[in-house]
Scaffold this motif. Structure first.
Motif, PDB file in Angstrom:
ATOM      1  N   UNK A   1     -17.514  25.291  -2.436  1.00 17.01           N
ATOM      2  CA  UNK A   1     -16.136  24.946  -2.650  1.00 17.01           C
ATOM      3  C   UNK A   1     -15.190  25.117  -1.546  1.00 17.01           C
ATOM      4  N   UNK A   2     -15.348  25.852  -0.598  1.00 15.51           N
ATOM      5  CA  UNK A   2     -14.705  25.800   0.665  1.00 15.51           C
ATOM      6  C   UNK A   2     -14.797  24.775   1.613  1.00 15.51           C
ATOM      7  N   UNK A   3     -15.984  24.207   1.531  1.00 14.51           N
ATOM      8  CA  UNK A   3     -16.549  22.946   2.321  1.00 14.51           C
ATOM      9  C   UNK A   3     -15.921  21.866   1.850  1.00 14.51           C
ATOM     10  N   UNK A   4     -15.767  21.707   0.515  1.00 14.25           N
ATOM     11  CA  UNK A   4     -15.265  20.526  -0.214  1.00 14.25           C
ATOM     12  C   UNK A   4     -13.812  20.839  -0.689  1.00 14.25           C
ATOM     13  N   UNK A   5     -13.204  21.668  -0.574  1.00 13.95           N
ATOM     14  CA  UNK A   5     -11.987  22.008  -0.817  1.00 13.95           C
ATOM     15  C   UNK A   5     -11.529  21.861  -2.179  1.00 13.95           C
ATOM     16  N   UNK A   6     -12.376  22.359  -3.016  1.00 21.05           N
ATOM     17  CA  UNK A   6     -11.999  21.765  -4.403  1.00 21.05           C
ATOM     18  C   UNK A   6     -12.575  23.198  -5.168  1.00 21.05           C
ATOM     19  N   UNK A   7     -12.096  23.386  -6.390  1.00 14.57           N
ATOM     20  CA  UNK A   7     -12.798  24.408  -7.303  1.00 14.57           C
ATOM     21  C   UNK A   7     -13.888  23.613  -8.178  1.00 14.57           C
ATOM     22  N   UNK A   8     -15.161  24.112  -8.226  1.00 12.64           N
ATOM     23  CA  UNK A   8     -16.245  23.744  -8.718  1.00 12.64           C
ATOM     24  C   UNK A   8     -16.805  24.627  -9.900  1.00 12.64           C
ATOM     25  N   UNK A   9     -16.361  25.896  -9.803  1.00 11.13           N
ATOM     26  CA  UNK A   9     -16.944  26.733 -11.021  1.00 11.13           C
ATOM     27  C   UNK A   9     -15.853  27.425 -11.497  1.00 11.13           C
ATOM     28  N   UNK A  10     -15.866  27.882 -12.855  1.00 15.24           N
ATOM     29  CA  UNK A  10     -15.116  28.800 -13.497  1.00 15.24           C
ATOM     30  C   UNK A  10     -15.692  29.618 -14.380  1.00 15.24           C
ATOM     31  N   UNK A  11     -15.104  30.785 -14.632  1.00 11.83           N
ATOM     32  CA  UNK A  11     -15.901  31.935 -15.673  1.00 11.83           C
ATOM     33  C   UNK A  11     -15.377  31.836 -16.762  1.00 11.83           C
ATOM     34  N   UNK A  12     -16.057  31.792 -17.879  1.00  8.88           N
ATOM     35  CA  UNK A  12     -15.611  31.733 -19.342  1.00  8.88           C
ATOM     36  C   UNK A  12     -16.377  32.712 -20.173  1.00  8.88           C
ATOM     37  N   UNK A  13     -15.838  33.722 -20.593  1.00 12.56           N
ATOM     38  CA  UNK A  13     -16.508  34.627 -21.329  1.00 12.56           C
ATOM     39  C   UNK A  13     -17.774  35.102 -20.875  1.00 12.56           C
ATOM     40  N   UNK A  14     -17.942  35.594 -19.626  1.00 12.57           N
ATOM     41  CA  UNK A  14     -19.016  35.946 -18.793  1.00 12.57           C
ATOM     42  C   UNK A  14     -20.083  34.935 -18.504  1.00 12.57           C
ATOM     43  N   UNK A  15     -19.615  33.657 -18.791  1.00 12.79           N
ATOM     44  CA  UNK A  15     -20.648  32.573 -18.318  1.00 12.79           C
ATOM     45  C   UNK A  15     -19.881  31.746 -17.190  1.00 12.79           C
ATOM     46  N   UNK A  16     -20.449  31.359 -16.260  1.00 15.04           N
ATOM     47  CA  UNK A  16     -20.077  30.337 -15.140  1.00 15.04           C
ATOM     48  C   UNK A  16     -20.168  28.796 -15.546  1.00 15.04           C
ATOM     49  N   UNK A  17     -18.987  28.247 -15.709  1.00 15.22           N
ATOM     50  CA  UNK A  17     -19.052  26.852 -15.949  1.00 15.22           C
ATOM     51  C   UNK A  17     -18.664  25.943 -14.949  1.00 15.22           C
ATOM     52  N   UNK A  18     -19.054  24.786 -14.934  1.00 13.62           N
ATOM     53  CA  UNK A  18     -18.380  23.682 -13.895  1.00 13.62           C
ATOM     54  C   UNK A  18     -17.009  23.353 -14.285  1.00 13.62           C
ATOM     55  N   UNK A  19     -16.303  23.084 -13.360  1.00 12.84           N
ATOM     56  CA  UNK A  19     -15.032  22.587 -13.733  1.00 12.84           C
ATOM     57  C   UNK A  19     -15.208  20.840 -13.910  1.00 12.84           C
ATOM     58  N   UNK A  20     -14.062  20.292 -14.213  1.00 11.58           N
ATOM     59  CA  UNK A  20     -14.221  18.752 -14.260  1.00 11.58           C
ATOM     60  C   UNK A  20     -14.888  18.286 -13.027  1.00 11.58           C
ATOM     61  N   UNK A  21     -14.288  18.647 -11.771  1.00 10.24           N
ATOM     62  CA  UNK A  21     -14.619  18.218 -10.644  1.00 10.24           C
ATOM     63  C   UNK A  21     -16.089  18.468 -10.267  1.00 10.24           C
ATOM     64  N   UNK A  22     -16.579  19.811 -10.933  1.00  6.81           N
ATOM     65  CA  UNK A  22     -17.989  20.008 -10.598  1.00  6.81           C
ATOM     66  C   UNK A  22     -18.788  19.254 -11.452  1.00  6.81           C
TER      67      UNK A  22
END
Length: 299
Positions: free
Chosen positions: A40-61
């Motif tokens: 995420x730091x390398x690309x400068x965007x948010x790729x992952x998001x936590x939802x109810x104990x699960x890690x999901x990909x963001x739209x960018x991811x």
């Protein structure tokens, strides 16, 4: 952006838990989290998001995901290609051959193959035809090179790869009133001084026509005897026409058209066991033999 980070992105989309990704990749869970944040730091965007104990990909991811799959697939393909080439180059070949092809035909062919696969270890074993067949049957050699004969087609593949002729050699220094083939007429069978190859070979039917004064089991020694005197010998053309390295050849090869019932040509055959899973280097050698071939000695 390294391959491990892209693999983690793909596996997060599959498992949705860092612990499951760590287990699948056989690395520690903090390492997975570190690479997620690093990507995420390398690309400068948010790729992952936590939802109810699960890690999901963001739209960018999700948009990055198909590219990640392509890059990982290409990396796997590149590794496979390199590994296959390494296996080909570093393999081993064990070849068995009877005396004629082992002495006069295979050495130059093996040299060409070794130039293409310099890391391959090639061993050539020259034995009697029966011994070569036995070694092949027992799986102690990968390929056999044998002249015409009776071969079992049930368990053995036989592919003709070249043809050659049997004729007569005589010293280039011999005094003949004629250099034509008539000088080697049937009368020479009785009055000539003959040298015979004593091992089993395709020359045997011709050798039975003569009463030899000398016998030896080395083609090169036989050639030396002929070149240094007035002896004659039945001899394969490939041993003279293909392998005479001197600018002034020591012996002359002539066809022998007077041996009734003898075939003008004989074949050199490549044999290998049927239904055998060939290694990469074995398949490469088989393809090389088929494509490059063993050139006919002289039509």
């Amino acid at each position: 952006m390294n391959i491990l980070k892209l693999r983690i992105l793909m596996m997060i989309d599959k498992f949705h838990k860092a612990t499951d990704v760590a287990e699948a990749l056989q690395i520690k869970q903090p390492t997975v989290s570190f690479h997620m944040k690093s990507l995420e730091k390398e690309l400068g965007v948010s790729l992952f998001v936590s939802q109810q104990g699960r890690i999901m990909l963001t739209e960018t991811g999700k948009k990055l995901l198909p590219y990640a799959k392509q890059m990982v697939a290409l990396e796997q393909e590149a590794r496979q290609t390199v590994n296959e080439h390494t296996e080909q180059s570093q393999g081993q070949l064990h070849i068995g051959a009877e005396s004629i092809s082992g002495t006069y035909v295979l050495p130059s062919m093996m040299a060409k193959f070794a130039q293409q696969y310099p890391e391959c270890q090639i061993q050539l074993e020259i034995q009697s035809p029966d011994k070569v067949r036995q070694l092949l049957k027992q799986g102690e050699i990968d390929f056999a090179f044998l002249n015409d004969g009776e071969y079992s087609s049930e368990h053995t593949v036989v592919e003709p790869v070249a043809s050659d002729r049997i004729g007569v050699i005589r010293s280039m220094s011999m005094e003949y009133t004629s250099k034509s083939m008539d000088a080697l007429g049937p009368e020479m069978l009785a009055k000539g001084t003959w040298v015979r190859y004593s091992g089993p070979s395709v020359v045997d039917p011709y050798s039975s026509l003569i009463k030899p004064h000398l016998e030896m089991n080395s083609w090169e020694a036989l050639k030396q005897v002929v070149s240094n005197g007035e002896a004659l010998a039945f001899f394969p053309a490939c041993g003279v026409l293909r392998n005479e390295s001197s600018d002034v050849p020591s012996v002359e090869w002539l066809p022998w058209p007077h041996a009734e019932g003898q075939n003008e040509r004989y074949h050199i055959n490549l044999l290998y066991l049927r239904d055998t899973n060939l290694s990469m280097i074995q398949q490469a050698f088989l393809d090389f033999t088929r494509i490059e071939g063993l050139e006919d000695q002289r039509s």
